[in-house]
Structure formats: C-alpha cells, structure tokens
Motif scaffolding. Structure first.
Motif, mmCIF file in Angstrom:
data_model
loop_
_atom_site.group_PDB
_atom_site.id
_atom_site.type_symbol
_atom_site.label_atom_id
_atom_site.label_comp_id
_atom_site.label_asym_id
_atom_site.label_seq_id
_atom_site.Cartn_x
_atom_site.Cartn_y
_atom_site.Cartn_z
ATOM 1 N N ASP A 353 0.819 -1.221 0.000
ATOM 2 C CA ASP A 353 0.000 0.000 0.000
ATOM 3 C C ASP A 353 0.848 1.264 0.000
ATOM 4 N N GLU A 354 1.913 1.250 0.794
ATOM 5 C CA GLU A 354 2.633 2.508 1.066
ATOM 6 C C GLU A 354 3.879 2.688 0.202
ATOM 7 N N ALA A 355 4.461 1.582 -0.311
ATOM 8 C CA ALA A 355 5.676 1.698 -1.129
ATOM 9 C C ALA A 355 5.509 1.101 -2.524
ATOM 10 N N ASN A 356 4.382 0.452 -2.747
ATOM 11 C CA ASN A 356 4.122 -0.204 -4.033
ATOM 12 C C ASN A 356 5.209 -1.220 -4.408
ATOM 13 N N ARG A 390 12.024 3.237 -3.858
ATOM 14 C CA ARG A 390 10.761 3.303 -3.110
ATOM 15 C C ARG A 390 10.948 2.820 -1.670
ATOM 16 N N LEU A 391 11.693 1.735 -1.520
ATOM 17 C CA LEU A 391 11.905 1.212 -0.166
ATOM 18 C C LEU A 391 12.714 2.207 0.659
ATOM 19 N N LYS A 392 13.704 2.826 0.008
ATOM 20 C CA LYS A 392 14.540 3.769 0.736
ATOM 21 C C LYS A 392 13.710 4.967 1.215
ATOM 22 N N VAL A 393 12.882 5.472 0.328
ATOM 23 C CA VAL A 393 12.016 6.605 0.698
ATOM 24 C C VAL A 393 11.085 6.194 1.847
ATOM 25 N N TRP A 394 10.513 5.021 1.708
ATOM 26 C CA TRP A 394 9.596 4.546 2.756
ATOM 27 C C TRP A 394 10.334 4.424 4.090
#
Lengths: 402, 402
Positions: A353-356, A390-394
């Motif tokens: 949901d949050e990082a796709n 994406r994972l890093k941003v999350w």
C-alpha cells in the motif's frame, strides 16, 4: 456441523494440516495494483529462452506425445551426467553415472519423492530454518514430523550452529534437509560445514536431502558453483539431491526437475515416479536437454544480472541505516529485518500500500523468519532500482515519522 | 549386507513396497522386435492433434513460462465446467461450478491427491479387481491398505457383486475406488449399480474415487457417455473424480489431467498440489483448453476408431473358439482368457516370440486378473487386423498341437 465442515472432517489430518502458502496473502493483496514491483515470488522476470522452448515445440510437432520411460530418456540422463561432470567433476573425482539421475515434475516433485523414500509416520526430519516452507510441508503430509533447527542471526547473517543441529538428533531422526545456498536467507555453507553435516549423516545413519537448486547463483569470484555435497560424497553416502530447471534456465512454470540418488535407489525412485507423476513429457525433456547443453551462456547472464540486482537493493537498504542483513553469497534473495517493524505479515501488506513494492513476510519460512522480509533480486536493474528507491524513501519517511 | 542392501534397508517400507509395473517385463522383452504389434500399453497410436499442441507452442512463444496458480487458470477451470455442462449437464441438473475442478499433472497425480486426502496408515480402501494397478499402489505408498474385491467372471464378462462389495466394508474402510468403464475389463457399471455404490457411500460415510477416464469411450448407440456418478450426486456427496486428457485427446505423454471435488475441498486439494507438483504449466493448460473447446470431432473419430478396433479383434478371437471374453461396452481393452493357458506371465513373453504381438498379462491387474490377457484396441484397423490374424493363427496352431 455445516456441510463443508462435515466433508472436511472426513479428510485425513495430514491433508487438512497442509498449510496454505504464507506468501499468498500479500500476493493477493497486491495483485493487479498499478505499477507494483513484485519481488515476493522466487522467480526472475525473464521468460524461458527461445532455444529452450523451441526444442519443446519441435518435439511436439514431431509427435513425441506418447508415454515414455519413468526414469527419463537415456539422452536426458546422459545430458545431466555430462552437466554434472562439467560443473562438479573436478572435485567429484569420477564420472557421474546417468543412472544416478531421474526426471521429475519439478523440484517439488523431487522433494516429495525423497521424503516418501526416507520418512514416514513417527519419523523426524531436521530442517534448519528459516527455510523454504514446502519441504517441511511435504514431510508433514507424509505423516512425519519436520523439526526446525533455528539458525542464528548475527553480523554474518544467518549461520547454522552444528551443535544445535547435532543436539536436535533423536532416535526418531531419519534425515536432514540442507538447502545451500539458502532460500530465503542466502546462507551458503562452506565445505567444512557440509563435511560436518555429512559426518553426522554417516555417524547416525541419516539421509541428507541436499537442495542445491541455487548452487550456480554464487557470487564469489572464480567459483562457478557453491560448495556442494558432490565435492565430498562416496557412492554409498546417504545423500539425495533434489533439483530443478526452474531457476538456472528461467523455467519456473514448466515443472521439470530431477532427483539424483545413489544408483542402488534408482529402481525404487522409478516406482515412486510411476505412482505419482507417471513420468515427464518427452517434449519437456527435449527442452531440458537443450538447456543443459546450450544454456551456459544464458545462465552466466542470469547470474551476472542477479549479482547486479543484489548490489542495487543491498546498497539502497544499507544506506537507510534501519535495515539489518548480510549481503548474501548465494541464491537470489535479500532477507532482512527493519528496526521497529516486528509484525512482518502486516508489514508485507503495508509495503504494498505505502511503497508499491511486493515482498514476502519471513514468517512464511518458519518461526525463525519472524521479523524478516524476503526480497527476490533476480530481475532487471531498472525495475530493481525503482523498488530500491521506493523502499529507501519509505524507510526514511518511517524514520522521520518515528 | 551389501552396500546396495544397506541403502535400500534404510528406506521406508512403503517406498520399498511400491511394486514395479507388471507390464514392463513383456514390454522389455518385445522392445524393438521387428514388426511387433504392441498392444500392451493403455494408449492409442495417434499423436496429439495439431490444434492442441500448436496451442502449447503459441503459449510458449508468448512467454507463458512463469509460475501459475496451483488450482489451474480460471479459463482452464471454466473450460472444464463448460465441458461437463455439455457432456453431463442434462442429467447433472445444475451448472458445474469451475471451483469444483483443479488441474493436475495427469490422472495419476489426481489419484495421488485423492488418496492423500482421504486415506492414511491403518485405513482400508476397496478396489474391485481386476483393476489398473496404480490406484492400489498409490494407496500402499500412502501407508493405507488396498483391499481387493474380486469381480465375478461369467457370460457377461466381469461384474461387480454388490454384496461382495458391502461385505468387504470394515470399520477401517475409508473409500471405494470405482473405475467404470474399466481398465482392463471393459466393465461398465449401469446406473443402478452406481446408485447402489453411492448408497453404500452415504450409509457408511465412505469416499468414492470415481475414475471415469474412459467414460467417453462408450459403444452403446445414442449415448455420448457411460453412466456416471455425475448423474446421481448431490453437492455434499463424498465423490472425488480423477481424470486425464490422455485418452480422449491422445495426450498420454503430456501428463495433464484434473481432479473434481466438492467445492468444500478445493482449498485442501490446492495445498496438496502446492506440495506435490506445485501446479501445471500454463502452456499445457492452453493445450488442454483447446482440446476441451475444439476437440469433440477428434474425440468422436477416436471413439469410432476404437469401436471398429474392438470389433476386429473380438471377431477374430471369437472365431478361434478357444478364447473367453465379453465384448466390452466401454474403454478400449479386450480382456480375455485362453483355454489351456493359465500362466499368463509366460504367455505374454511367448506371444511376443511366437505371434509377434504384445499383450499385457492379467496378473498386472490384481489376483483376479490371473488367467487373462489385456489387449488395447485403440489403434488403426490395418494394424489391428494384422494382430488379430496373427493371434488367430497362433490360437489355431495351438489347438492343432494340443
């Protein structure tokens, strides 16, 4: 009791106890989500190469659609022996006999055959965990008991403590499952560890089921294959290898693999094949022969690609400072924990949901996997870079929010 | 103890007890003999039709080579439901739900799944014999006990005495295997017999494993399918169907089939598929969908061909006066005894040497098959006429010599 419950209650406990996959929940949750990067399954993103599937199509067109030998075609078994001579021969020290190899309907079928041959009700089988759950499930369906031997997590990632393994042996123990390089942890046993396990097998009369499916996905310079029981065994050692064409040659969906046994067992395994799959299609075997004979280049590209993939995702996660793991020497998974995120089942859903990004929860791989997530990096760089970013941003947001 | 014996003795008794095929000996004996007409196996002489295997090749070329759903593709399950609506619908009386059907790696795999679901150590499963031996073998590997219920041989061929069947039920009985039309005898249960068996199932809480693989090979004018449990069951009846694409669409070598269960069982069977085959290739399913959708014409030709074949061999053997059998209503085997030839194992080898025809000894099909030979007539007329003539000459010579 409802009609459904009545029907289910009349099934065997073994069958009712077969667990659903622990990955399915997150896959269902993320299925069809626009733009998701799915790294939850144990497969790459390349389809089977043309020279492999064209061999199957030619065989089909030539009418090779009749019953065949349960063992596999002689040329299939010879191709496997030649492949093993090439990859393991220098340390195996003698030619591989084609009679050691029998065709199976994938690696899972090979495991089922091995388990049926060596364990039954009342028996115990040791499984170092975290581990791919299907082996333990097959043991349970057989009415035997899988016994988890939790590996220890430290600065070198997961390691198997040989004293823990020896301490788990009881009079009921029949076998040890050894998956190296490991799905999901990437643990890659060194030769000394394999030798110590083999010594346990010899001393206690235990079978080893050696799952070296990821042996070629090995990222140590100058070594074409991870340390293997092939480098250590004699003909009368109790070692059964289970393997598959799925990973090396991008054939996950095909369902073709092999089992390698001491030749004394060939006839028994052949009978067990008769009464489970009744053999594997000739046209599948033609494709497999092409893969074995002409697939070294494709495999080398796949391994290089996975190594690049590993470094992309490992670099991004290391940079976050919130993630714990060891860069794996083998297989194609990153298995990591995130500080402050113990509930990985829920975390898998949230990351969709949050990082796709789709990851598998470590709980799917036994109790020892609690707190971890599995990420498959057998994919193209572009795709993995998106996922890593994406994972890093999350992770960074999570920290700033925390 | 030799090294081989030592290794074998460390296997489970179930695995060691898995019997070799009773047909293999004669096949090995006759393999490669010039001009032999091989009627020993349970398959026809036609390769898979092009419209079927071309669907697989298209799927392969399109890259459908990844892991797939354990249940089978939704369109595969829908195609099976539509097929069943067409063939069984008028008497089934309601639409078939796609959720009843799951894809398997052949009919044998379907049987293995069924047996795993319903029987374990200490359980008994009734098997009317003569019967295809693989069902009983699968029961034995599972640690359960197959209990033969010998059928009675008379002027109408083999028949199942329902009192015999009921008398074999004990507190340990879990299931009844019903193969109609039968391999090897051609016995085709009428609706009243099936209803009586279903009544036993309901009264004693027993599962029925219905092997109606040969249901379309039915030689009664105006009936497209043999009497079926589909014509009788409710949703909560304990009936599991095992089936295959092998016979109807000349796909013996493919290893694709299906299992049909009350929908309450779908999830359990899906898990058992995960831990045995881990699913069936998408490109195989595409071929199967083509067979289901466009294969009625091919099937009708195959059935007509088998009927002609039956009449050729039955006519020749009847004319000899030395052979006892009943012309079968279903399946594609002639199961017959020859006066003065009780040792059918040896007879199989002699017929290879003396008549250049390959038949399977009845002993491969249980004790009740002693004294009988099985001949597969799913072949072209020219080939069968040669075999029939050779057998007739051999029988006439035998008489004159006797």
């Amino acid at each position: 009791m409802s009609q459904t419950d009545r029907l289910l209650s009349s099934l065997t406990a073994d069958a009712r106890g077969a667990p659903p996959s622990g990955i399915v929940e997150v896959m269902r949750h993320g299925h069809g989500k626009p733009g998701i990067v799915p790294l939850w399954a144990g497969e790459g993103d390349l389809p089977t190469p043309a020279f492999v599937h064209e061999a199957a199509a030619r065989s089909l067109a030539a009418g090779e659609t009749f019953y065949t030998l349960q063992t596999g075609l002689p040329e299939f078994r010879a191709a496997l022996a030649a492949y093993h001579d090439r990859v393991y021969g220098p340390l195996f020290g003698r030619p591989f006999e084609p009679a050691r190899f029998l065709v199976t309907g994938g690696g899972m079928h090979a495991i089922q055959l091995a388990v049926t041959a060596i364990a039954g009700p009342g028996d115990e089988v040791l499984v170092p965990t975290p581990a791919w759950p299907n082996f333990a499930a097959a043991v349970g369906i057989r009415g035997a008991r899988p016994v988890e031997v939790p590996m220890r997590f430290g600065n070198d990632g997961f390691t198997l403590d040989l004293d823990d393994l020896a301490a788990a042996i009881t009079p009921a123990t029949r076998a040890i499952f050894v998956n190296s390089p490991s799905n999901p942890t990437g643990w890659t046993a060194d030769a000394a560890t394999l030798a110590a396990i083999l010594e346990l097998s010899r001393r206690h009369g235990l079978w080893i089921v050696a799952d070296e499916v990821y042996g070629r996905f090995h990222y140590v310079e100058g070594r074409p294959v991870a340390p293997s029981f092939h480098h250590l065994i004699d003909e009368d050692d109790r070692v059964i290898f289970v393997n598959t064409f799925s990973k090396n040659w991008a054939m996950t969906g095909w369902r073709i693999g092999w089992i390698e046994v001491p030749t004394a067992l060939s006839e028994t395994i052949q009978n067990l094949i008769q009464y489970s799959s009744s053999g594997t299609a000739v046209f599948m075997q033609r494709a497999a022969i092409a893969a074995l004979g002409d697939g070294d280049g494709f495999l080398a590209e796949q391994v290089a690609r996975a190594r690049t993939g590993r470094d992309i995702v490992a670099g991004a996660l290391e940079a976050s400072g919130r993630v714990r793991f060891s860069r794996p020497e083998g297989a194609f998974y990153l298995f990591f924990s995130i500080d402050g995120e113990p509930d990985v089942r829920r975390l898998g859903l949230r990351l969709v949901d949050e990082a796709n990004v789709g990851l598998a929860p470590g709980t799917a791989f036994g109790h020892a996997g609690a707190g971890f997530m599995r990420l498959c990096f057998a994919r193209g760089s572009a795709n993995l870079q998106i996922a890593a970013e994406r994972l890093k941003v999350w992770l960074d947001n999570g920290r700033s929010m925390g």
